[in-house]
Design a protein around this motif. Structure first.
Motif, PDB file in Angstrom:
ATOM      1  N   LEU A 172     -45.939  56.274  44.609  1.00 43.06           N
ATOM      2  CA  LEU A 172     -47.169  55.481  44.609  1.00 43.06           C
ATOM      3  C   LEU A 172     -46.864  53.984  44.747  1.00 43.06           C
ATOM      4  O   LEU A 172     -47.559  53.263  45.475  1.00 43.06           O
ATOM      5  CB  LEU A 172     -47.961  55.739  43.324  1.00 43.06           C
ATOM      6  CG  LEU A 172     -48.523  57.157  43.149  1.00 43.06           C
ATOM      7  CD1 LEU A 172     -49.279  57.257  41.822  1.00 43.06           C
ATOM      8  CD2 LEU A 172     -49.434  57.534  44.304  1.00 43.06           C
ATOM      9  N   LYS A 173     -45.800  53.544  44.075  1.00 46.31           N
ATOM     10  CA  LYS A 173     -45.409  52.131  44.197  1.00 46.31           C
ATOM     11  C   LYS A 173     -44.963  51.821  45.621  1.00 46.31           C
ATOM     12  O   LYS A 173     -45.266  50.751  46.165  1.00 46.31           O
ATOM     13  CB  LYS A 173     -44.278  51.820  43.209  1.00 46.31           C
ATOM     14  CG  LYS A 173     -44.712  51.809  41.742  1.00 46.31           C
ATOM     15  CD  LYS A 173     -43.531  51.524  40.838  1.00 46.31           C
ATOM     16  CE  LYS A 173     -43.943  51.565  39.377  1.00 46.31           C
ATOM     17  NZ  LYS A 173     -42.783  51.364  38.461  1.00 46.31           N
ATOM     18  N   LYS A 174     -44.234  52.759  46.211  1.00 46.81           N
ATOM     19  CA  LYS A 174     -43.750  52.572  47.579  1.00 46.81           C
ATOM     20  C   LYS A 174     -44.917  52.492  48.554  1.00 46.81           C
ATOM     21  O   LYS A 174     -44.917  51.662  49.487  1.00 46.81           O
ATOM     22  CB  LYS A 174     -42.829  53.731  47.954  1.00 46.81           C
ATOM     23  CG  LYS A 174     -42.147  53.571  49.305  1.00 46.81           C
ATOM     24  CD  LYS A 174     -41.109  52.475  49.280  1.00 46.81           C
ATOM     25  CE  LYS A 174     -40.337  52.409  50.578  1.00 46.81           C
ATOM     26  NZ  LYS A 174     -39.393  51.293  50.606  1.00 46.81           N
ATOM     27  N   LEU A 175     -45.938  53.319  48.347  1.00 47.63           N
ATOM     28  CA  LEU A 175     -47.133  53.248  49.181  1.00 47.63           C
ATOM     29  C   LEU A 175     -47.769  51.868  49.100  1.00 47.63           C
ATOM     30  O   LEU A 175     -48.175  51.289  50.116  1.00 47.63           O
ATOM     31  CB  LEU A 175     -48.160  54.295  48.736  1.00 47.63           C
ATOM     32  CG  LEU A 175     -48.064  55.710  49.286  1.00 47.63           C
ATOM     33  CD1 LEU A 175     -49.302  56.496  48.869  1.00 47.63           C
ATOM     34  CD2 LEU A 175     -47.919  55.732  50.788  1.00 47.63           C
ATOM     35  N   GLU A 185     -52.307  42.892  51.779  1.00 51.25           N
ATOM     36  CA  GLU A 185     -53.211  43.008  50.630  1.00 51.25           C
ATOM     37  C   GLU A 185     -52.910  44.306  49.902  1.00 51.25           C
ATOM     38  O   GLU A 185     -52.243  45.194  50.425  1.00 51.25           O
ATOM     39  CB  GLU A 185     -54.672  43.031  51.088  1.00 51.25           C
ATOM     40  CG  GLU A 185     -55.007  44.203  52.004  1.00 51.25           C
ATOM     41  CD  GLU A 185     -56.451  44.183  52.489  1.00 51.25           C
ATOM     42  OE1 GLU A 185     -57.120  45.213  52.314  1.00 51.25           O
ATOM     43  OE2 GLU A 185     -56.865  43.159  53.043  1.00 51.25           O
ATOM     44  N   SER A 186     -53.386  44.405  48.661  1.00 53.69           N
ATOM     45  CA  SER A 186     -53.216  45.641  47.908  1.00 53.69           C
ATOM     46  C   SER A 186     -54.148  46.714  48.459  1.00 53.69           C
ATOM     47  O   SER A 186     -55.125  46.410  49.141  1.00 53.69           O
ATOM     48  CB  SER A 186     -53.528  45.404  46.426  1.00 53.69           C
ATOM     49  OG  SER A 186     -52.604  44.500  45.860  1.00 53.69           O
ATOM     50  N   LYS A 197     -55.079  58.989  54.266  1.00 55.20           N
ATOM     51  CA  LYS A 197     -55.504  57.856  55.097  1.00 55.20           C
ATOM     52  C   LYS A 197     -54.495  56.720  55.017  1.00 55.20           C
ATOM     53  O   LYS A 197     -54.107  56.122  56.042  1.00 55.20           O
ATOM     54  CB  LYS A 197     -56.876  57.363  54.646  1.00 55.20           C
ATOM     55  CG  LYS A 197     -57.359  56.119  55.386  1.00 55.20           C
ATOM     56  CD  LYS A 197     -58.693  55.643  54.820  1.00 55.20           C
ATOM     57  CE  LYS A 197     -59.122  54.321  55.462  1.00 55.20           C
ATOM     58  NZ  LYS A 197     -60.381  53.815  54.877  1.00 55.20           N
ATOM     59  N   ILE A 198     -54.056  56.408  53.816  1.00 54.78           N
ATOM     60  CA  ILE A 198     -53.115  55.306  53.612  1.00 54.78           C
ATOM     61  C   ILE A 198     -51.776  55.605  54.289  1.00 54.78           C
ATOM     62  O   ILE A 198     -51.217  54.770  55.004  1.00 54.78           O
ATOM     63  CB  ILE A 198     -52.908  55.054  52.103  1.00 54.78           C
ATOM     64  CG1 ILE A 198     -54.217  54.559  51.471  1.00 54.78           C
ATOM     65  CG2 ILE A 198     -51.795  54.034  51.872  1.00 54.78           C
ATOM     66  CD1 ILE A 198     -54.216  54.604  49.963  1.00 54.78           C
ATOM     67  N   ALA A 210     -42.172  56.250  57.709  1.00 51.29           N
ATOM     68  CA  ALA A 210     -42.155  57.647  57.262  1.00 51.29           C
ATOM     69  C   ALA A 210     -40.851  57.968  56.551  1.00 51.29           C
ATOM     70  O   ALA A 210     -40.834  58.541  55.470  1.00 51.29           O
ATOM     71  CB  ALA A 210     -42.351  58.580  58.452  1.00 51.29           C
ATOM     72  N   ALA A 211     -39.744  57.579  57.171  1.00 55.49           N
ATOM     73  CA  ALA A 211     -38.441  57.834  56.564  1.00 55.49           C
ATOM     74  C   ALA A 211     -38.271  57.030  55.283  1.00 55.49           C
ATOM     75  O   ALA A 211     -37.732  57.522  54.294  1.00 55.49           O
ATOM     76  CB  ALA A 211     -37.329  57.495  57.546  1.00 55.49           C
ATOM     77  N   ASP A 212     -38.756  55.769  55.294  1.00 57.08           N
ATOM     78  CA  ASP A 212     -38.631  54.915  54.111  1.00 57.08           C
ATOM     79  C   ASP A 212     -39.384  55.495  52.924  1.00 57.08           C
ATOM     80  O   ASP A 212     -38.878  55.515  51.798  1.00 57.08           O
ATOM     81  CB  ASP A 212     -39.168  53.508  54.402  1.00 57.08           C
ATOM     82  CG  ASP A 212     -38.263  52.716  55.334  1.00 57.08           C
ATOM     83  OD1 ASP A 212     -37.095  53.135  55.506  1.00 57.08           O
ATOM     84  OD2 ASP A 212     -38.716  51.706  55.893  1.00 57.08           O
ATOM     85  N   ILE A 213     -40.598  55.977  53.181  1.00 62.07           N
ATOM     86  CA  ILE A 213     -41.392  56.553  52.093  1.00 62.07           C
ATOM     87  C   ILE A 213     -40.751  57.832  51.583  1.00 62.07           C
ATOM     88  O   ILE A 213     -40.677  58.089  50.380  1.00 62.07           O
ATOM     89  CB  ILE A 213     -42.839  56.827  52.564  1.00 62.07           C
ATOM     90  CG1 ILE A 213     -43.569  55.506  52.827  1.00 62.07           C
ATOM     91  CG2 ILE A 213     -43.610  57.644  51.523  1.00 62.07           C
ATOM     92  CD1 ILE A 213     -44.929  55.674  53.468  1.00 62.07           C
TER      93      ILE A 213
END
Length: 239
Positions: A172-175, A185-186, A197-198, A210-213
């Protein structure tokens, strides 16, 4: 397939327990057949188990292969697998098993509304379905009993399924970080719960995102690879 039964004395003791404790003749034909199937399937699992993570290559114990070996229908094999798990449960890390299946892109399909995953084992299927339904989601059961069909908006539950609580918090923090990079922005309060969506917005604007997340997930990158494939397919259908 030819298998070698290595625990014959133990098997005899289990059969004897059905007859020699003042219960002679009480075990039905179905009871004995289920016990014999238990010996058979547990021997196969032991023979084909990946000792590093205790998972099984399900291709080696497919319903069809077992049906050919036993001379029964694949549907009966599937029913016996489920009944055996209910009567003689055998613990396994179904999350890791599911993660390994997700890596195989041939098993995953994504359209505008659904994520479809081919789950070859009925016990694994029931574990995943039970988890999703406990989280308030649902699985669309169709004629193909091996096809796990999950609404796209429930994709987040698949993420929760394959990661620990701590990994999910990091996710969630990574998103939030990736969204801030994109939008400066947040994440807007109204979009907080729309993870699909996010994720779609982030990945569509960054090939590396995608790979980073996905790199936050374990075990040893297995879940990460599977999730990355699903991320990419979501983006493709959202374009």
């Amino acid at each position: 397939m030819e298998i070698e039964f290595k625990e014959k004395e133990k098997y005899f003791d289990e059969i004897a327990a059905k007859f020699f404790n003042r219960n002679f003749g009480t075990a039905s034909k179905n009871d004995i057949e289920l016990l014999m199937f238990k010996f058979y399937i547990e021997t196969l699992i032991n023979d084909y188990e990946d000792k590093s993570d205790k998972t099984i290559n399900y291709d080696n114990i497919s319903d069809y292969k077992i049906a050919r070996d036993l001379g029964i229908t694949p549907q009966r094999v599937r029913n016996l697998k489920l009944k055996k798990d209910l009567v003689y449960p055998q613990k396994f890390d179904w999350r890791v098993s599911f993660s390994k299946l997700m890596v195989d892109s041939k098993r995953v399909r994504v359209d505008e509304k659904m994520i479809k995953l081919s789950i070859p084992d009925p016990v694994l299927f029931m574990e995943i379905q039970n988890y999703i339904e406990k989280q308030g989601g649902y699985v669309d059961i169709q004629l193909n009993s091996k096809l796990l069909t999950v609404p796209l908006e429930d994709f987040e539950q698949l993420i929760q399924l394959v990661c620990s609580d701590e990994e999910y918090k990091v996710f969630l923090k990574k998103l939030e970080i990736e969204y801030q990079k994109l939008k400066q922005e947040s994440i807007p309060e109204k979009d907080k719960f729309d993870k699909v969506k996010i994720i779609s917005e982030i990945i569509a604007n960054s090939a590396q995102a995608a790979a980073d997340i996905a790199t936050i997930f374990t075990p040893t990158g297995i879940a990460a690879k599977g999730l990355t494939e699903i991320f990419k397919k979501i983006v493709e259908v959202k374009k």
